[in-house]
Design a protein around this motif. Structure first.
Motif, PDB file in Angstrom:
ATOM      1  N   ALA A 286       0.810  -1.224   0.000  1.00  0.00           N
ATOM      2  CA  ALA A 286       0.000   0.000   0.000  1.00  0.00           C
ATOM      3  C   ALA A 286       0.845   1.277   0.000  1.00  0.00           C
ATOM      4  N   PRO A 287       1.889   1.399   0.847  1.00  0.00           N
ATOM      5  CA  PRO A 287       2.684   2.637   0.816  1.00  0.00           C
ATOM      6  C   PRO A 287       3.352   2.883  -0.532  1.00  0.00           C
ATOM      7  N   ARG A 288       3.788   1.817  -1.198  1.00  0.00           N
ATOM      8  CA  ARG A 288       4.428   1.981  -2.511  1.00  0.00           C
ATOM      9  C   ARG A 288       3.401   2.417  -3.556  1.00  0.00           C
ATOM     10  N   ILE A 289       2.193   1.871  -3.471  1.00  0.00           N
ATOM     11  CA  ILE A 289       1.146   2.270  -4.414  1.00  0.00           C
ATOM     12  C   ILE A 289       0.812   3.750  -4.219  1.00  0.00           C
ATOM     13  N   ILE A 290       0.691   4.159  -2.985  1.00  0.00           N
ATOM     14  CA  ILE A 290       0.417   5.569  -2.694  1.00  0.00           C
ATOM     15  C   ILE A 290       1.533   6.462  -3.227  1.00  0.00           C
ATOM     16  N   GLN A 291       2.775   6.053  -3.022  1.00  0.00           N
ATOM     17  CA  GLN A 291       3.908   6.825  -3.527  1.00  0.00           C
ATOM     18  C   GLN A 291       3.880   6.908  -5.053  1.00  0.00           C
ATOM     19  N   SER A 292       3.539   5.801  -5.711  1.00  0.00           N
ATOM     20  CA  SER A 292       3.507   5.791  -7.178  1.00  0.00           C
ATOM     21  C   SER A 292       2.431   6.723  -7.720  1.00  0.00           C
ATOM     22  N   ILE A 293       1.285   6.762  -7.051  1.00  0.00           N
ATOM     23  CA  ILE A 293       0.228   7.694  -7.466  1.00  0.00           C
ATOM     24  C   ILE A 293       0.746   9.125  -7.414  1.00  0.00           C
ATOM     25  N   ARG A 294       1.455   9.448  -6.350  1.00  0.00           N
ATOM     26  CA  ARG A 294       2.010  10.804  -6.218  1.00  0.00           C
ATOM     27  C   ARG A 294       3.085  11.076  -7.261  1.00  0.00           C
ATOM     28  N   GLU A 295       3.908  10.070  -7.556  1.00  0.00           N
ATOM     29  CA  GLU A 295       4.980  10.264  -8.542  1.00  0.00           C
ATOM     30  C   GLU A 295       4.420  10.580  -9.925  1.00  0.00           C
ATOM     31  N   LEU A 296       3.232  10.104 -10.217  1.00  0.00           N
ATOM     32  CA  LEU A 296       2.598  10.400 -11.500  1.00  0.00           C
ATOM     33  C   LEU A 296       1.909  11.763 -11.502  1.00  0.00           C
ATOM     34  N   GLY A 297       1.929  12.436 -10.350  1.00  0.00           N
ATOM     35  CA  GLY A 297       1.346  13.771 -10.272  1.00  0.00           C
ATOM     36  C   GLY A 297      -0.090  13.813  -9.811  1.00  0.00           C
ATOM     37  N   PHE A 298      -0.593  12.714  -9.243  1.00  0.00           N
ATOM     38  CA  PHE A 298      -1.968  12.658  -8.771  1.00  0.00           C
ATOM     39  C   PHE A 298      -1.997  12.552  -7.249  1.00  0.00           C
ATOM     40  N   GLU A 299      -3.110  12.947  -6.669  1.00  0.00           N
ATOM     41  CA  GLU A 299      -3.262  12.894  -5.220  1.00  0.00           C
ATOM     42  C   GLU A 299      -4.037  11.640  -4.813  1.00  0.00           C
ATOM     43  N   PRO A 300      -3.501  10.857  -3.889  1.00  0.00           N
ATOM     44  CA  PRO A 300      -4.241   9.682  -3.427  1.00  0.00           C
ATOM     45  C   PRO A 300      -5.630  10.020  -2.889  1.00  0.00           C
ATOM     46  N   THR A 301      -5.786  11.198  -2.285  1.00  0.00           N
ATOM     47  CA  THR A 301      -7.093  11.572  -1.740  1.00  0.00           C
ATOM     48  C   THR A 301      -8.121  11.854  -2.831  1.00  0.00           C
ATOM     49  N   ASP A 302      -7.679  11.903  -4.088  1.00  0.00           N
ATOM     50  CA  ASP A 302      -8.621  12.063  -5.203  1.00  0.00           C
ATOM     51  C   ASP A 302      -9.137  10.720  -5.718  1.00  0.00           C
ATOM     52  N   VAL A 303      -8.637   9.622  -5.156  1.00  0.00           N
ATOM     53  CA  VAL A 303      -9.166   8.299  -5.511  1.00  0.00           C
ATOM     54  C   VAL A 303     -10.535   8.151  -4.858  1.00  0.00           C
ATOM     55  N   ARG A 304     -11.547   7.929  -5.666  1.00  0.00           N
ATOM     56  CA  ARG A 304     -12.927   7.852  -5.180  1.00  0.00           C
ATOM     57  C   ARG A 304     -13.434   6.415  -5.038  1.00  0.00           C
ATOM     58  N   ILE A 305     -12.881   5.509  -5.877  1.00  0.00           N
ATOM     59  CA  ILE A 305     -13.385   4.131  -5.914  1.00  0.00           C
ATOM     60  C   ILE A 305     -12.207   3.162  -5.868  1.00  0.00           C
ATOM     61  N   LEU A 306     -12.316   2.148  -5.020  1.00  0.00           N
ATOM     62  CA  LEU A 306     -11.360   1.047  -4.971  1.00  0.00           C
ATOM     63  C   LEU A 306     -12.046  -0.217  -5.476  1.00  0.00           C
ATOM     64  N   LEU A 307     -11.441  -0.853  -6.473  1.00  0.00           N
ATOM     65  CA  LEU A 307     -11.943  -2.109  -7.012  1.00  0.00           C
ATOM     66  C   LEU A 307     -10.939  -3.220  -6.733  1.00  0.00           C
ATOM     67  N   ASN A 308     -11.414  -4.448  -6.790  1.00  0.00           N
ATOM     68  CA  ASN A 308     -10.558  -5.603  -6.542  1.00  0.00           C
ATOM     69  C   ASN A 308     -10.834  -6.653  -7.599  1.00  0.00           C
ATOM     70  N   THR A 309      -9.776  -7.243  -8.140  1.00  0.00           N
ATOM     71  CA  THR A 309      -9.998  -8.334  -9.080  1.00  0.00           C
ATOM     72  C   THR A 309     -10.382  -9.611  -8.351  1.00  0.00           C
ATOM     73  N   HIS A 310      -9.682  -9.912  -7.239  1.00  0.00           N
ATOM     74  CA  HIS A 310     -10.104 -11.064  -6.445  1.00  0.00           C
ATOM     75  C   HIS A 310      -9.500 -11.003  -5.049  1.00  0.00           C
ATOM     76  N   ALA A 311     -10.176 -11.714  -4.132  1.00  0.00           N
ATOM     77  CA  ALA A 311      -9.888 -11.585  -2.711  1.00  0.00           C
ATOM     78  C   ALA A 311      -8.822 -12.569  -2.242  1.00  0.00           C
ATOM     79  N   HIS A 312      -7.599 -12.361  -2.711  1.00  0.00           N
ATOM     80  CA  HIS A 312      -6.422 -13.041  -2.188  1.00  0.00           C
ATOM     81  C   HIS A 312      -5.510 -11.993  -1.570  1.00  0.00           C
ATOM     82  N   VAL A 313      -4.680 -12.420  -0.641  1.00  0.00           N
ATOM     83  CA  VAL A 313      -3.838 -11.487   0.102  1.00  0.00           C
ATOM     84  C   VAL A 313      -2.951 -10.632  -0.797  1.00  0.00           C
ATOM     85  N   ASP A 314      -2.513 -11.197  -1.944  1.00  0.00           N
ATOM     86  CA  ASP A 314      -1.578 -10.462  -2.796  1.00  0.00           C
ATOM     87  C   ASP A 314      -2.262  -9.445  -3.701  1.00  0.00           C
TER      88      ASP A 314
END
Length: 289
Positions: free
Chosen positions: A73-101
Motif C-alpha cells: 500500500a505505501p508503494r502504491i500511494i507513492q507511485s500515485i504521487r509520482e505520476l502527479g496525482f493525489e491519493p485523496t482524489d481516488v474515489r473508488i477502490l476495485l478488486n480483481t479477487h480476494a487473495h492477500v496479494d
C-alpha cells in the motif's frame, strides 16, 4: 513464445504457489519497487514488481484497481504521487479477487484515500473476513479485512468522470473473480482494456474442496467465457502474465502499440485451461490412491 512461457507460469502457480514455498522471500520479491507509468490513455500502472495495481484517472476523481499485499500500500500511494496525482482524489477502490496479494493493501488504501470499495458478491465475504474462500494447498493467508460499500453483479457498470467500467465475473480462481472492461481513448484511437482477474489454479484444491464444491464447473465455464471475449489490451494482476515490463520497454523505445495485442487474452486463457486440466487429472489420481 508467449504461450509457452505462460503455460510454464500456469503450471508453476497451480502446483506450488511461491508463497507456500517461502512466503517471506516471495513477498519481498513481489513487493520490490517498480516505476509507475502510463499504459494507454488514462490508465496507469502504480503497482510493484510482482503485483499489478492500476490507476484510472478522470476529471472527477480516480479509480484504483487492486491493492497488492498489505505492505504494498505505501508503494502504491507513492507511485500515485509520482505520476502527479493525489491519493485523496481516488474515489473508488476495485478488486480483481480476494487473495492477500491483491486485496491485502485495500484497508490501508481506503484509510488514506477515503474511497468506496466495490466488489462482487462472490468475494465480499472473503474481503470482509480477511480470509480467502475455498481450500488450497497452502492453507490460509489472512489479510486486513475491509467493508464492501457496494456489491456489483456480472455485467453491471461503474461510472466516474466519463469513465465506465463493466464487471465481468468469472468464478474459479476465487468465487467472485472479477475482470473489469474499460473503453479507452488513446492517441486518436479507441481501445478496449481488460483488467484480467485470473484463471490460474493458484493452489486451489480442485478435488474435495468442501468450501467451494462447484469449483471445477466454475473454472470450465470461465475458460469458455473468457475465450469469447475480444479486447485490445490485457493488464494482469501479476505483471509477467501479460508481459507488462517487456511491453513497457518497447513503449519506452517508441512503440505506440506495445500494449496492443488482440491475441494475448486467448493465449493466456488457453495456457491456464491446459494447466487446469493437467492439475485436475493429477489431483484426481492422487485422490484415488
Amino acid at each position: 513464445m508467449l504461450r509457452s512461457i505462460l503455460l510454464a507460469v500456469a503450471l508453476m502457480l497451480g502446483a506450488a504457489p511461491a508463497l507456500a514455498q517461502d512466503e517471506e522471500d516471495a513477498r519481498v520479491e513481489w513487493n520490490r519497487p517498480a516505476p509507475p507509468f502510463t499504459v494507454v490513455g488514462n490508465v496507469h500502472f502504480v503497482g510493484v514488481a510482482g503485483l499489478g495495481a492500476w490507476l484510472i484517472t478522470t476529471p472527477e476523481g480516480h479509480i484504483l484497481i487492486d491493492g497488492g499485499l498489505p505492505e504494498s500500500a505505501p508503494r502504491i500511494i507513492q507511485s500515485i504521487r509520482e505520476l502527479g496525482f493525489e491519493p485523496t482524489d481516488v474515489r473508488i477502490l476495485l478488486n480483481t479477487h480476494a487473495h492477500v496479494d491483491h486485496a491485502g493493501g485495500l484497508a490501508e488504501l481506503q484509510a488514506v484515500t477515503g474511497a468506496r470499495i466495490i466488489a462482487s458478491e462472490g468475494d465480499r465475504g472473503a474481503l470482509e473476513s480477511g480470509r480467502h474462500h475455498g481450500l488450497t494447498n497452502y492453507g490460509t493467508w489472512w489479510f486486513p479485512p475491509v467493508h464492501v460499500d457496494q456489491v456489483i453483479a456480472d455485467g453491471e457498470t461503474i461510472e466516474l468522470g466519463g469513465v465506465r467500467l463493466t464487471a465481468i465475473i468469472t468464478p474459479g480462481h476465487t468465487a467472485g473473480c472479477t475482470n473489469w472492461s474499460l473503453p479507452v481513448r488513446d492517441h486518436d484511437r479507441d481501445l478496449n482494456v481488460l483488467f484480467f482477474c485470473s484463471a490460474s489454479i493458484g493452489g486451489n484444491r480442485l478435488v474435495g474442496n468442501t468450501e467451494y464444491p462447484g469449483i471445477v464447473d466454475d473454472y470450465r465455464r470461465t475458460f469458455q467465457r473468457l475465450g469469447g471475449i475480444k479486447t485490445d489490451v490485457v493488464l494482469a494482476n501479476h505483471p509477467e502474465v501479460a508481459d507488462l515490463f517487456e511491453r513497457r520497454e518497447r513503449q519506452i523505445k517508441g512503440d505506440a502499440n506495445a500494449f496492443v495485442d488482440s491475441a494475448a487474452l486467448g493465449e493466456i486463457v488457453e495456457a491456464y485451461r491446459e494447466a487446469f486440466e493437467a492439475e485436475l487429472q493429477r489431483q484426481r489420481a492422487g485422490d484415488r490412491r
